[in-house]
Design a protein around this motif. Structure first.
Motif, mmCIF file in Angstrom:
data_model
loop_
_atom_site.group_PDB
_atom_site.id
_atom_site.type_symbol
_atom_site.label_atom_id
_atom_site.label_comp_id
_atom_site.label_asym_id
_atom_site.label_seq_id
_atom_site.Cartn_x
_atom_site.Cartn_y
_atom_site.Cartn_z
ATOM 1 N N ASP A 128 0.841 -1.195 0.000
ATOM 2 C CA ASP A 128 0.000 0.000 0.000
ATOM 3 C C ASP A 128 0.881 1.252 0.000
ATOM 4 O O ASP A 128 1.989 1.254 0.541
ATOM 5 C CB ASP A 128 -0.881 0.038 1.255
ATOM 6 C CG ASP A 128 -1.894 -1.106 1.311
ATOM 7 O OD1 ASP A 128 -1.977 -1.883 0.339
ATOM 8 O OD2 ASP A 128 -2.599 -1.210 2.330
ATOM 9 N N ASN A 129 0.361 2.340 -0.587
ATOM 10 C CA ASN A 129 0.969 3.671 -0.473
ATOM 11 C C ASN A 129 2.445 3.680 -0.873
ATOM 12 O O ASN A 129 3.286 4.284 -0.198
ATOM 13 C CB ASN A 129 0.824 4.185 0.968
ATOM 14 C CG ASN A 129 -0.604 4.114 1.469
ATOM 15 O OD1 ASN A 129 -1.530 4.523 0.779
ATOM 16 N ND2 ASN A 129 -0.802 3.577 2.662
ATOM 17 N N ALA A 130 2.760 3.035 -1.995
ATOM 18 C CA ALA A 130 4.160 2.828 -2.369
ATOM 19 C C ALA A 130 4.699 3.875 -3.352
ATOM 20 O O ALA A 130 5.826 4.351 -3.197
ATOM 21 C CB ALA A 130 4.333 1.434 -2.965
ATOM 22 N N PHE A 131 3.911 4.224 -4.383
ATOM 23 C CA PHE A 131 4.438 5.006 -5.499
ATOM 24 C C PHE A 131 4.119 6.495 -5.357
ATOM 25 O O PHE A 131 3.008 6.877 -4.982
ATOM 26 C CB PHE A 131 3.884 4.490 -6.825
ATOM 27 C CG PHE A 131 4.362 3.108 -7.168
ATOM 28 C CD1 PHE A 131 5.593 2.926 -7.791
ATOM 29 C CD2 PHE A 131 3.606 1.989 -6.858
ATOM 30 C CE1 PHE A 131 6.054 1.654 -8.096
ATOM 31 C CE2 PHE A 131 4.057 0.708 -7.160
ATOM 32 C CZ PHE A 131 5.283 0.544 -7.773
ATOM 33 N N ASP A 132 5.101 7.329 -5.705
ATOM 34 C CA ASP A 132 4.916 8.777 -5.673
ATOM 35 C C ASP A 132 4.026 9.240 -6.821
ATOM 36 O O ASP A 132 3.324 10.254 -6.703
ATOM 37 C CB ASP A 132 6.266 9.494 -5.799
ATOM 38 C CG ASP A 132 7.281 9.034 -4.777
ATOM 39 O OD1 ASP A 132 6.861 8.502 -3.731
ATOM 40 O OD2 ASP A 132 8.494 9.209 -5.028
ATOM 41 N N LEU A 133 4.091 8.536 -7.928
ATOM 42 C CA LEU A 133 3.363 8.929 -9.139
ATOM 43 C C LEU A 133 3.041 7.680 -9.945
ATOM 44 O O LEU A 133 3.853 6.758 -10.010
ATOM 45 C CB LEU A 133 4.219 9.901 -9.958
ATOM 46 C CG LEU A 133 3.667 10.503 -11.250
ATOM 47 C CD1 LEU A 133 4.269 11.892 -11.482
ATOM 48 C CD2 LEU A 133 3.948 9.618 -12.471
ATOM 49 N N ILE A 134 1.856 7.653 -10.531
ATOM 50 C CA ILE A 134 1.464 6.561 -11.430
ATOM 51 C C ILE A 134 1.111 7.168 -12.777
ATOM 52 O O ILE A 134 0.476 8.229 -12.852
ATOM 53 C CB ILE A 134 0.282 5.752 -10.857
ATOM 54 C CG1 ILE A 134 0.663 5.127 -9.505
ATOM 55 C CG2 ILE A 134 -0.147 4.659 -11.838
ATOM 56 C CD1 ILE A 134 -0.462 4.359 -8.837
ATOM 57 N N VAL A 347 9.311 -0.261 3.438
ATOM 58 C CA VAL A 347 10.531 0.472 3.774
ATOM 59 C C VAL A 347 11.360 0.729 2.527
ATOM 60 O O VAL A 347 11.910 1.825 2.323
ATOM 61 C CB VAL A 347 11.354 -0.305 4.824
ATOM 62 C CG1 VAL A 347 12.747 0.301 4.995
ATOM 63 C CG2 VAL A 347 10.622 -0.332 6.160
ATOM 64 N N ILE A 348 11.458 -0.269 1.660
ATOM 65 C CA ILE A 348 12.232 -0.141 0.422
ATOM 66 C C ILE A 348 11.674 0.977 -0.451
ATOM 67 O O ILE A 348 12.415 1.809 -0.983
ATOM 68 C CB ILE A 348 12.256 -1.495 -0.314
ATOM 69 C CG1 ILE A 348 13.172 -2.476 0.431
ATOM 70 C CG2 ILE A 348 12.697 -1.335 -1.769
ATOM 71 C CD1 ILE A 348 13.101 -3.906 -0.055
ATOM 72 N N PHE A 349 10.353 1.034 -0.598
ATOM 73 C CA PHE A 349 9.753 2.108 -1.393
ATOM 74 C C PHE A 349 9.921 3.461 -0.714
ATOM 75 O O PHE A 349 10.151 4.474 -1.389
ATOM 76 C CB PHE A 349 8.277 1.809 -1.652
ATOM 77 C CG PHE A 349 8.044 0.910 -2.837
ATOM 78 C CD1 PHE A 349 7.959 1.439 -4.110
ATOM 79 C CD2 PHE A 349 7.925 -0.462 -2.685
ATOM 80 C CE1 PHE A 349 7.759 0.619 -5.218
ATOM 81 C CE2 PHE A 349 7.724 -1.290 -3.773
ATOM 82 C CZ PHE A 349 7.644 -0.746 -5.050
#
Length: 450
Positions: A128-134, A347-349
């Motif tokens: 969840d809530n991983a990407f800054d932009l899609i 954490v990685i994202f």
């Protein structure tokens, strides 16, 4: 990075896409090479122009600073993600195998991060809530299908305050079909509280719209209708592995802030890390450990020619320390987090890196011969409780490029076992410090009976 990416034609000998997209400047053949000039269905004036156009429409995007980690849906040959690499943006590009041949194989052969995937009936293998932009440029996904589940899945993996860029014909065409799709998209995005922050058309006639995800759940609670409903967090599955798509809106974390700008983001305390002071201590020790190990052992002592390495996979990534330690080299790392271990992928994202969930007792969603280097740190002890180590090595052999390298850190008993299996595949091997096994894949192939 050159404007014309090029690869050997014999490595990906597919001409169907060359013929089908010849008017759109996606890919061309020139003698023994395939060239990728940076064109595309939506990139009529080139990818560079398109990327600049996006930032002009929404300057706060801040490529490579505020916006670091991107998901490109239905990416084609991944030129969008490829051109963003020069801006310190790392893009997880994905597409299914379709009638246009193996587009993801083209992307990986170019040295661009990509994976085989599709928004169908199950969650994408991201947290969840991983990407800054899609981003979606005519990615052929019916966002309002199945009660809006495909768009709800994007909402799940998009960071609060992050944006979705949709560049597709319903944005800028007025025929009845496109107007119907646009009307459905307006209703759906409003129902999940996405705000239109930009909508425009460039000189080529191509248009895009940029939506922003809210930073709190307050809008969800003030809607006239609870459709789609908020997810019940007590019953909602936490895993993204073989999990059906949600038909509900996942709640936004109360303690939600945007990560620090890149590159400080890489070593700052991740937002998803436990608030326990011990967790922060372990994280920083892990970062220091990998920084020292990569500098003192991996770079200079294992005989790896890092100038030949572009596509890297960390098979047991933990907090992403191995990838972080390599961040100054001109390569990228796919961080794999086991579905049977601690969930460290958020954490990685948060660190501005990319990765996926996976079970190494199954095959990986990639084409053969797509990675230059595979890294494993104490992976096999856990895996072999559930499947045979031979099955895992065969999968490693499938995805490793001929001439590629495997680095395994493990106990001496496991290294000796792996050494015999590697040699049975005609790999060369070398043991270092009784702790690291380096395997090099050759060009041998089994003889086939006629």
């Amino acid at each position: 990075m050159p404007l014309d990416f090029w690869i050997w034609f014999d490595n990906v000998p597919h001409l169907k896409l060359v013929e089908y997209k010849k008017e759109q400047n996606w890919v061309k053949r020139s003698g023994n090479y395939l060239l990728f000039p940076g064109g595309g269905t939506q990139f009529k004036e080139g990818v560079d122009h398109y990327i600049q156009y996006i930032e002009k429409n929404l300057p706060k995007i801040g490529w490579g600073k505020r916006t670091r980690v991107i998901l490109d849906v239905g990416c084609g040959v991944a030129s969008f993600g490829g051109y963003l690499l020069d801006k310190n943006v790392i893009t997880m590009s994905f597409a299914p195998k379709d009638e246009h041949e193996a587009q993801i194989q083209f992307a990986l052969e170019r040295g661009i991060p990509a994976t085989l995937s599709v928004i169908g009936t199950q969650r994408l293998t991201f947290p969840d809530n991983a990407f800054d932009l899609i981003h979606c440029a005519r990615c052929r996904v019916h966002w309002d299908g199945y009660g809006g589940k495909p768009l709800l899945e994007l909402n799940r993996v998009l960071r609060p305050g992050g944006v979705f860029i949709w560049s597709a014909t319903p944005v800028y065409r007025d025929d009845e079909r496109d107007k119907k799709v646009w009307k459905a998209m307006v209703a759906l995005t409003e129902s999940i509280c996405w705000k239109v922050v930009a909508k425009s058309f460039d000189s080529s006639g191509i248009g895009l719209v940029i939506y922003e995800k809210p930073v709190s759940s307050s809008c969800y609670k003030s809607r006239k209708e609870n459709i789609p409903p908020l997810c019940d967090e007590n019953t909602r599955p936490k895993t993204s592995w073989y999990t059906p798509l949600d038909g509900c809106i996942s709640a936004i974390p109360i303690t939600n802030t945007w990560p620090t700008p890149w590159p400080q983001r890489l070593n700052s305390k991740p937002l998803s890390l436990s608030t326990d002071p011990e967790a922060e201590r372990v994280f920083h020790e892990d970062t220091k450990h990998w920084s020292e190990l990569v500098t003192n052992v991996y770079i200079g002592s294992l005989g790896v020619n890092w100038s030949n390495v572009r596509n890297v996979m960390d098979m047991n990534a933990g907090y992403g320390g191995f990838a972080a330690a390599l961040s100054d080299l001109p390569l990228w790392v796919m961080n794999i987090v086991s579905v049977n271990g601690p969930d460290t992928l958020p954490v990685i994202f948060d660190r501005g890196l990319i990765g996926i969930y996976h079970d190494w007792c199954e095959s990986l969603n990639t084409y053969p011969r797509t990675y230059d280097l595979l890294h494993s740190s104490f992976l096999f002890g856990n895996v072999t409780h559930r499947c045979d180590v031979l099955d895992v090595v065969v999968e490693m052999d499938r995805i490793l490029r001929p001439g590629g390298v495997v680095i395994v850190e493990d106990n001496i008993q496991m290294l000796n076992k792996l050494k015999h299996i590697f040699r049975s595949l005609h790999w060369s091997t070398s043991l270092h410090r009784q702790r690291f096994l380096v395997g090099r894949k050759g060009f041998w192939r089994p003889e086939t009976k006629r």
